[in-house]
Design a protein around this motif. Structure first.
Motif, PDB file in Angstrom:
ATOM      1  N   LEU A 159       0.842  -1.205   0.000  1.00  0.00           N
ATOM      2  CA  LEU A 159       0.000   0.000   0.000  1.00  0.00           C
ATOM      3  C   LEU A 159       0.873   1.250   0.000  1.00  0.00           C
ATOM      4  N   LYS A 160       0.435   2.255  -0.766  1.00  0.00           N
ATOM      5  CA  LYS A 160       1.223   3.490  -0.847  1.00  0.00           C
ATOM      6  C   LYS A 160       0.437   4.709  -0.372  1.00  0.00           C
ATOM      7  N   ARG A 161      -0.905   4.681  -0.565  1.00  0.00           N
ATOM      8  CA  ARG A 161      -1.708   5.881  -0.260  1.00  0.00           C
ATOM      9  C   ARG A 161      -2.128   5.879   1.213  1.00  0.00           C
ATOM     10  N   LEU A 162      -1.151   6.157   2.092  1.00  0.00           N
ATOM     11  CA  LEU A 162      -1.424   6.093   3.523  1.00  0.00           C
ATOM     12  C   LEU A 162      -1.239   7.451   4.166  1.00  0.00           C
ATOM     13  N   ARG A 163      -2.054   7.742   5.183  1.00  0.00           N
ATOM     14  CA  ARG A 163      -1.887   8.992   5.911  1.00  0.00           C
ATOM     15  C   ARG A 163      -1.994   8.713   7.403  1.00  0.00           C
ATOM     16  N   THR A 268      -0.803   9.769  23.530  1.00  0.00           N
ATOM     17  CA  THR A 268      -0.786   9.557  22.083  1.00  0.00           C
ATOM     18  C   THR A 268      -2.045   8.859  21.560  1.00  0.00           C
ATOM     19  N   ALA A 269      -2.669   9.457  20.553  1.00  0.00           N
ATOM     20  CA  ALA A 269      -3.756   8.786  19.837  1.00  0.00           C
ATOM     21  C   ALA A 269      -3.426   8.896  18.356  1.00  0.00           C
ATOM     22  N   PHE A 270      -3.682   7.837  17.594  1.00  0.00           N
ATOM     23  CA  PHE A 270      -3.372   7.915  16.163  1.00  0.00           C
ATOM     24  C   PHE A 270      -4.316   7.074  15.334  1.00  0.00           C
ATOM     25  N   GLU A 271      -4.423   7.462  14.066  1.00  0.00           N
ATOM     26  CA  GLU A 271      -5.168   6.658  13.093  1.00  0.00           C
ATOM     27  C   GLU A 271      -4.376   6.641  11.802  1.00  0.00           C
ATOM     28  N   ILE A 272      -4.484   5.542  11.090  1.00  0.00           N
ATOM     29  CA  ILE A 272      -3.886   5.472   9.752  1.00  0.00           C
ATOM     30  C   ILE A 272      -5.036   5.401   8.765  1.00  0.00           C
ATOM     31  N   MET A 273      -5.037   6.337   7.820  1.00  0.00           N
ATOM     32  CA  MET A 273      -6.119   6.436   6.827  1.00  0.00           C
ATOM     33  C   MET A 273      -5.631   5.970   5.462  1.00  0.00           C
ATOM     34  N   SER A 274      -6.589   5.565   4.639  1.00  0.00           N
ATOM     35  CA  SER A 274      -6.263   5.281   3.244  1.00  0.00           C
ATOM     36  C   SER A 274      -6.713   6.460   2.400  1.00  0.00           C
ATOM     37  N   ASP A 275      -5.818   6.957   1.550  1.00  0.00           N
ATOM     38  CA  ASP A 275      -6.188   8.030   0.627  1.00  0.00           C
ATOM     39  C   ASP A 275      -6.520   7.483  -0.761  1.00  0.00           C
ATOM     40  N   ALA A 276      -6.709   6.164  -0.858  1.00  0.00           N
ATOM     41  CA  ALA A 276      -7.001   5.569  -2.167  1.00  0.00           C
ATOM     42  C   ALA A 276      -8.378   6.039  -2.644  1.00  0.00           C
ATOM     43  N   GLU A 277      -8.489   6.229  -3.973  1.00  0.00           N
ATOM     44  CA  GLU A 277      -9.782   6.656  -4.524  1.00  0.00           C
ATOM     45  C   GLU A 277     -10.825   5.557  -4.346  1.00  0.00           C
ATOM     46  N   GLY A 278     -12.066   5.996  -4.168  1.00  0.00           N
ATOM     47  CA  GLY A 278     -13.180   5.042  -4.148  1.00  0.00           C
ATOM     48  C   GLY A 278     -13.324   4.308  -2.838  1.00  0.00           C
ATOM     49  N   PHE A 308      -2.494  -0.805  19.054  1.00  0.00           N
ATOM     50  CA  PHE A 308      -3.381  -0.446  17.950  1.00  0.00           C
ATOM     51  C   PHE A 308      -4.148  -1.688  17.547  1.00  0.00           C
ATOM     52  N   ALA A 309      -5.203  -1.476  16.771  1.00  0.00           N
ATOM     53  CA  ALA A 309      -5.918  -2.600  16.178  1.00  0.00           C
ATOM     54  C   ALA A 309      -6.252  -2.230  14.749  1.00  0.00           C
ATOM     55  N   MET A 310      -6.132  -3.207  13.845  1.00  0.00           N
ATOM     56  CA  MET A 310      -6.500  -2.949  12.456  1.00  0.00           C
ATOM     57  C   MET A 310      -7.381  -4.074  11.956  1.00  0.00           C
ATOM     58  N   SER A 311      -8.328  -3.698  11.088  1.00  0.00           N
ATOM     59  CA  SER A 311      -9.197  -4.711  10.483  1.00  0.00           C
ATOM     60  C   SER A 311      -8.511  -5.258   9.231  1.00  0.00           C
ATOM     61  N   ILE A 312      -8.434  -6.579   9.153  1.00  0.00           N
ATOM     62  CA  ILE A 312      -7.828  -7.205   7.965  1.00  0.00           C
ATOM     63  C   ILE A 312      -8.739  -7.002   6.748  1.00  0.00           C
ATOM     64  N   GLU A 313     -10.067  -6.997   6.980  1.00  0.00           N
ATOM     65  CA  GLU A 313     -10.999  -6.752   5.873  1.00  0.00           C
ATOM     66  C   GLU A 313     -10.747  -5.397   5.223  1.00  0.00           C
ATOM     67  N   ARG A 314     -10.516  -4.384   6.057  1.00  0.00           N
ATOM     68  CA  ARG A 314     -10.286  -3.046   5.506  1.00  0.00           C
ATOM     69  C   ARG A 314      -8.934  -2.966   4.805  1.00  0.00           C
ATOM     70  N   LEU A 315      -7.972  -3.723   5.302  1.00  0.00           N
ATOM     71  CA  LEU A 315      -6.666  -3.808   4.630  1.00  0.00           C
ATOM     72  C   LEU A 315      -6.844  -4.408   3.231  1.00  0.00           C
ATOM     73  N   LEU A 316      -7.652  -5.473   3.139  1.00  0.00           N
ATOM     74  CA  LEU A 316      -7.911  -6.095   1.832  1.00  0.00           C
ATOM     75  C   LEU A 316      -8.637  -5.133   0.901  1.00  0.00           C
ATOM     76  N   LEU A 317      -9.568  -4.349   1.483  1.00  0.00           N
ATOM     77  CA  LEU A 317     -10.317  -3.365   0.701  1.00  0.00           C
ATOM     78  C   LEU A 317      -9.364  -2.311   0.132  1.00  0.00           C
ATOM     79  N   ALA A 318      -8.413  -1.865   0.963  1.00  0.00           N
ATOM     80  CA  ALA A 318      -7.440  -0.865   0.514  1.00  0.00           C
ATOM     81  C   ALA A 318      -6.559  -1.423  -0.599  1.00  0.00           C
ATOM     82  N   LEU A 319      -6.177  -2.702  -0.486  1.00  0.00           N
ATOM     83  CA  LEU A 319      -5.377  -3.346  -1.542  1.00  0.00           C
ATOM     84  C   LEU A 319      -6.156  -3.344  -2.853  1.00  0.00           C
TER      85      LEU A 319
END
Length: 428
Positions: A159-163, A268-278, A308-319
């Motif tokens: 993944l490249k479009r990360l914020r 500290t609080a943080f989030e990682i967002m996807s900037d991918a289109e759609g 932290f916790a991340m959803s694998i489903e959302r990771l697949l969606l970002a891919l």
């Protein structure tokens, strides 16, 4: 529903054409956690309901609206875990991991979580989370390490479009000062807000800022910012976290409105967002932060943590959104075709021999003709095909055919595995 039983709403099956992707991500997780020295912990799928009431907070949406809770036969209230941190901290306390000589204790988990919510893209009622918890250190460097592990996982799958979005929630003193300011700000006009917000004003006014219903209310935009209430110590802590992230070359954006939904977060609080289109409205891939009172709340000694916790489903969606292909399934190495019963018996033995030597092999189990079996070998992407019939049985030899080139070589039954192993090592 008729006679067809279907998967429950908000759940889904991972079919074989998709599971290779899951396996690749899970392998990456294990590899990365090894590099960072985080060890796996596996906790029960259900816990006592009280754990989540205490550990997640009984004013949170998760606890008030989204949990799968049931009475067992001994009339105890149990809940399918809605998140991972509370269980990990419960285990940390119960198994006295705070007594280990090396602190912090660095743990990771991966597995299904359950929330009764409206299913939507990338949000299911049963979903898989990967999470990390580092418990037992209040060093800002560990905050940066945890954040970098999350970023590294996304990068390693392509993944490249990360914020990365960052905020400080401050320590208890800063939180109390900010809380009083929030109450003062919202109280005069709280009757214009939803019923949830009225409850939040009493219990946890910070959660009003998170409200989906009233987010366009004019008071939201002018609410006092936490950043203005950070005391000197909290500000210094936050500066250190940023310094370490700079050292790692990790870019971030500061968002003073970022609050984590659970009660136990501070600093500290943080989030990682996807900037991918759609990707749609909800672009968060991962969220985390520091929790410094949770171990005590669950009966342990003072042990600050961050995770932290991340959803694998959302990771697949970002891919999918970034059109990154992963999990190319492993093709078949040898397909053995048998022409009659005697050959089939011998073929069955040869297949066992191949598999014992680490070579994937398969054959037909439906009695199809030669031509249909050849087609099947092709569809399965077999590298080699062996045909066995009377001639081969009589001579004790087969023609090993390489599908890509059509080349054939004659090999004795006993040498098939050895020949293929040799060919494989030459290719590598």
């Amino acid at each position: 529903m008729g006679n067809n039983i279907q998967a429950p709403r908000g759940t889904y099956d991972v079919l074989p054409d998709q599971s290779a992707k899951w396996q690749e991500i899970e392998a990456k997780i294990i590899e990365l956690c090894n590099l960072y020295q985080y060890k796996e912990i596996r906790t029960p799928i259900f816990e006592h309901t009280e754990l989540f009431q205490r550990g997640v907070g009984d004013t949170t949406d998760i606890v008030t609206k989204e949990m799968y809770t049931f009475q067992d036969r001994g009339d105890r209230s149990l809940t399918l875990r809605p998140e991972g941190t509370a269980s990990v901290v419960r285990s940390f306390v119960e198994n006295k991991l705070f007594g280990l000589p090396d602190q912090p204790v660095k743990l990771f988990y991966t597995g299904p979580m359950f929330r009764y919510e409206r299913p939507q893209a990338g949000r299911m009622r049963q979903f898989v989370q990967f999470g990390v918890e580092a418990i037992g250190s209040k060093d800002p460097a560990i905050d940066a390490e945890v954040i970098s592990l999350a970023m590294e996982l996304y990068r390693s799958v392509g993944l490249k479009r990360l914020r990365l979005v960052l905020n400080s929630l401050g320590d208890t003193e800063s939180r109390i000062a900010h809380r009083e300011a929030l109450v003062k700000h919202f109280e005069p006009r709280i009757n214009e807000f939803c019923s949830d917000c009225k409850t939040r004003l009493e219990k946890n006014p910070l959660r009003i800022l998170d409200c989906k219903v009233d987010r366009d209310h004019p008071l939201m935009a002018t609410a006092p910012s936490l950043a203005d209430y950070l005391n000197e110590e909290s500000q210094a802590y936050f500066d250190q976290v940023k310094m370490y992230l700079d050292e790692l070359g990790i870019e971030y954006v500061i968002d003073p409105n970022l609050v984590r939904g659970l009660d136990y977060y501070n600093h500290t609080a943080f989030e990682i967002m996807s900037d991918a289109e759609g990707f749609g409205a909800i672009t968060t891939l991962c969220g985390g932060g520091r929790y410094n009172g949770l171990v005590e709340d669950l009966g342990g000694p003072e042990s600050p943590g961050i995770g932290f916790a991340m959803s694998i489903e959302r990771l697949l969606l970002a891919l999918e959104m970034e059109k990154v292909e992963i999990g190319q399934s492993q093709n078949l190495e040898v397909y053995v075709i048998a022409m009659d019963d005697a050959s089939k018996k011998k073929a069955f033995g040869i297949i066992k021999e191949l598999r014992s030597n680490g070579i994937s092999a398969d054959m037909d189990y439906t009695g199809r003709k030669l031509k249909a079996q050849m087609k099947s070998a092709d569809r399965k992407g077999a590298a080699y095909v062996i045909v066995m019939g009377e001639t081969e049985m009589a001579s004790g030899q087969v023609a090993l055919k390489e599908m890509a080139t059509g080349e054939q070589q004659t090999v004795a039954f006993a040498d098939i595995a050895g020949t293929i192993t040799k060919k494989k090592s030459l290719e590598e």
